[in-house]
Design an enzyme around this catalytic site. Structure first.
Site, mmCIF file in Angstrom:
data_model
loop_
_atom_site.group_PDB
_atom_site.id
_atom_site.type_symbol
_atom_site.label_atom_id
_atom_site.label_comp_id
_atom_site.label_asym_id
_atom_site.label_seq_id
_atom_site.Cartn_x
_atom_site.Cartn_y
_atom_site.Cartn_z
ATOM 1 N N HIS A 150 0.835 -1.202 0.000
ATOM 2 C CA HIS A 150 0.000 0.000 0.000
ATOM 3 C C HIS A 150 0.876 1.261 0.000
ATOM 4 O O HIS A 150 0.596 2.237 -0.691
ATOM 5 C CB HIS A 150 -0.911 0.016 1.242
ATOM 6 C CG HIS A 150 -1.892 -1.104 1.295
ATOM 7 N ND1 HIS A 150 -2.146 -1.827 2.427
ATOM 8 C CD2 HIS A 150 -2.692 -1.634 0.331
ATOM 9 C CE1 HIS A 150 -3.069 -2.745 2.173
ATOM 10 N NE2 HIS A 150 -3.410 -2.655 0.907
ATOM 11 N N ARG A 155 -1.901 -6.920 -8.016
ATOM 12 C CA ARG A 155 -0.789 -7.851 -7.813
ATOM 13 C C ARG A 155 -0.831 -9.062 -8.728
ATOM 14 O O ARG A 155 0.179 -9.662 -9.024
ATOM 15 C CB ARG A 155 -0.798 -8.344 -6.359
ATOM 16 C CG ARG A 155 -0.490 -7.256 -5.363
ATOM 17 C CD ARG A 155 -0.915 -7.688 -3.984
ATOM 18 N NE ARG A 155 -2.351 -8.010 -4.009
ATOM 19 C CZ ARG A 155 -3.021 -8.498 -2.985
ATOM 20 N NH1 ARG A 155 -2.404 -8.735 -1.857
ATOM 21 N NH2 ARG A 155 -4.312 -8.751 -3.086
ATOM 22 N N SER A 168 -2.929 -7.907 3.064
ATOM 23 C CA SER A 168 -3.312 -7.641 4.452
ATOM 24 C C SER A 168 -3.816 -8.907 5.128
ATOM 25 O O SER A 168 -3.598 -9.116 6.320
ATOM 26 C CB SER A 168 -4.380 -6.550 4.491
ATOM 27 O OG SER A 168 -3.832 -5.321 4.079
ATOM 28 N N LYS A 223 -17.978 -6.346 9.066
ATOM 29 C CA LYS A 223 -16.712 -7.059 8.881
ATOM 30 C C LYS A 223 -15.826 -6.849 10.108
ATOM 31 O O LYS A 223 -15.569 -5.711 10.489
ATOM 32 C CB LYS A 223 -16.026 -6.473 7.630
ATOM 33 C CG LYS A 223 -15.261 -7.452 6.771
ATOM 34 C CD LYS A 223 -15.008 -6.855 5.400
ATOM 35 C CE LYS A 223 -13.587 -7.017 4.930
ATOM 36 N NZ LYS A 223 -13.364 -6.316 3.645
#
Lengths: 150, 150, 150, 150, 150, 150
Positions: free
Chosen positions: E17, E90, E128, E41
């Site tokens: 990030h 990615r 993450s 979440k």
């Protein structure tokens, strides 16, 4: 002396998993089927059931052992003294996940390498998720399970 | 005694290929770098140049040999008595190709299995095609070639 | 007489789903929109709401019916006497899932085949997940819903 | 009356192609195996050989015909009066290609739709490229060809 | 004056990030790190912890600000007056998700465009999710976090 | 002052390419459409034809220039003093190629970064290859070409 860990949830252990163990035994002196335990994740079979089932499938082969572990796979590998992680790969989607996992594990534990075995065509569509779905709905999943399995 | 074939064109042999050989030597007793020769395909280096280059890179390690072959990889494997084919995989696109190749090879020669090694992140973008492109245009490709290479 | 099942959660039924039904009706004599009910999965609309909505969208066409089902899709297909399963595919990721599902379903119920219809470019990015997200946050999802829909 | 075109190079026609025709015949009243001829592309078999071979494979079924065509598939479809294009899909890579082709064809000829059939697991790794490679090198490709084929 | 939103959960903010922000600052006059808050979440760090952490990482650069938001990203963009959304990518799997998100966002808010930055090879496997997994299990994730991070 | 190179073969320049230039002009002060010339590759239009065509499409905008180059893209970027490379991405397959290209270019020329713009849904299936195929066969490709193009 090479030792592989074959980590997974194995809920349940499928014909595809069985095939990976058989093929991995041509590469390594011994292999640990490493049942990853995540207490937050609901499973169809208990860890004990899965461990007993996999042990019975390989009762004839002293090279195969079964261990349950909590926490990171790399921590398990370090403690168990394994030299390699082995995983089956069925599809490009699987591969993308396995590539990232292998690269992360290597960044954290450089002395353990990851070996990927491509699934046989006849098992490429078999997943524990699908088998669980069949079993939960009372279907017959025998063709996706090693003989003698659940 | 396990013997792996690592088939490829190796035009030229890259740092990524070098890494695969090093890691494969932890799995197999010996390894043959098998240069596939396709007379219809124009290459930057001759077969002789590629063979000499790879041999010099592994001159210190008697477990590694280099052979050129024409025809099918499975025919080479049968004649050379190898037990496994080993290949590096850099991306999902690579994997799709390798999966089909592994499944076809197994259908034709069931006793030889294919083992895939995921590329290290630092080499995942390196390909012989890109290196050739750099070399043809007079660029500096040293960072993508094993020390002592072209 | 061919009958297709178009299984899905349809929470809600999107313009993409509508397009698949229209195109499938050129292939099959009749089509059942089969709403898969999974009591463990929280949905935005109840099964009754979804059923009524889809029925109203196709009220003009007697070839289309709507049924809710629990359990395995293959069990539903067997009971309903369908000859084919039809699904839309928007992306390579979708396809990977559909390929495994189709192969598993065929292994369990060989007489029912799966037909895939590629999404139109204008709907390739539309998913029920995204629509639900818009609706939950009070946004305007009208462009992603068939006229007259929620 | 629905008519499908199954376009391809079919150099040669594989067990996978044969399976697609069989399954497509459950969807369409008739099917044209449409051999795309590209004079710039070198093939292993002549158009005549391929046409005769495919015709003999389906000699028993009057619903199947074989035609060779040059130029765009959409132009062939327009002239032949087909309602659908049918294609088999083996992998995510295949799908990406087929999705773009289907969307382009629809943009050029909106009245013809494309239907995709997912390959059976046992044929998912079979391609004409691999079969040609085997045949050119004197290998035995019988398991990848319909009985009675080359 | 161009302003980018860099939306994400950032639980936690990784070296990947950090790299995206640095590179985005070469394209935009200012950048908002936009922490998407989803009350359903469960996160490892609170919104406040994540906001304070990211602010301290960019305390030296007045072009970077940090805001938390609930609801749709397009609604946040509209209110914040941003001209672009920026995201790192990615892998092909990431890309498939980002393509659909970008196309949906553009359909809902045509005046905001999405820019994708390809991950550097050394961070392509960092997520993450993996970092959280390491931290939860008491592992050392320092190499995946910007200096001074959790 | 930021300058982007938009490298490609542009044989021919499509509506998709046109869209990328328009969107890139919101990110960069100026943009060079960089026509890569590969003398070994047969093209439908000459470099001169392609250059004149693209120049006429952007004759109204002094920020856009067109240059042809031979050799490596990074060498062109270095000489032209560009700060960024910009590319459109239509699919996961495209992305895999662009990711490797971006990572290789950054390894060779770290001061130039790559920016990817996701294709709009309506152009996601348009490629120069398909357009050439249509044009060679006398078809009408007008809908895939910017107004005033070939």
């Amino acid at each position: 002396m090479s030792t592989a860990a074959f980590p997974g949830t194995f809920d349940p252990f499928s014909v595809g998993h069985y095939d990976i163990v058989q093929r991995a035994l041509l590469l390594f002196d011994s292999l640990i089927v490493a049942i990853g335990v995540n207490v937050e994740k609901k499973t169809l079979y208990t860890v004990g059931e899965r461990k007993a089932n996999i042990e019975s499938l390989f009762a004839h082969d002293p090279r195969v052992s079964v261990q349950a572990y909590e926490g990171l796979t790399v921590d398990f590998c370090r403690k168990a003294g394994v030299t390699h992680i082995v995983r089956g790969v069925r599809s490009s989607a699987d591969f993308a996940f396995e590539l990232a996992a292998a690269q992360t594990n290597k960044a954290m534990l450089p002395e353990v390498d990851t070996v990927l075995l491509p699934a046989l065509p006849e098992w490429a569509h078999v997943s524990s998720t699908i088998i669980r779905d069949i079993l939960k709905n009372g279907g017959n999943a025998a063709q996706f399970l090693p003989t003698g399995n659940f």
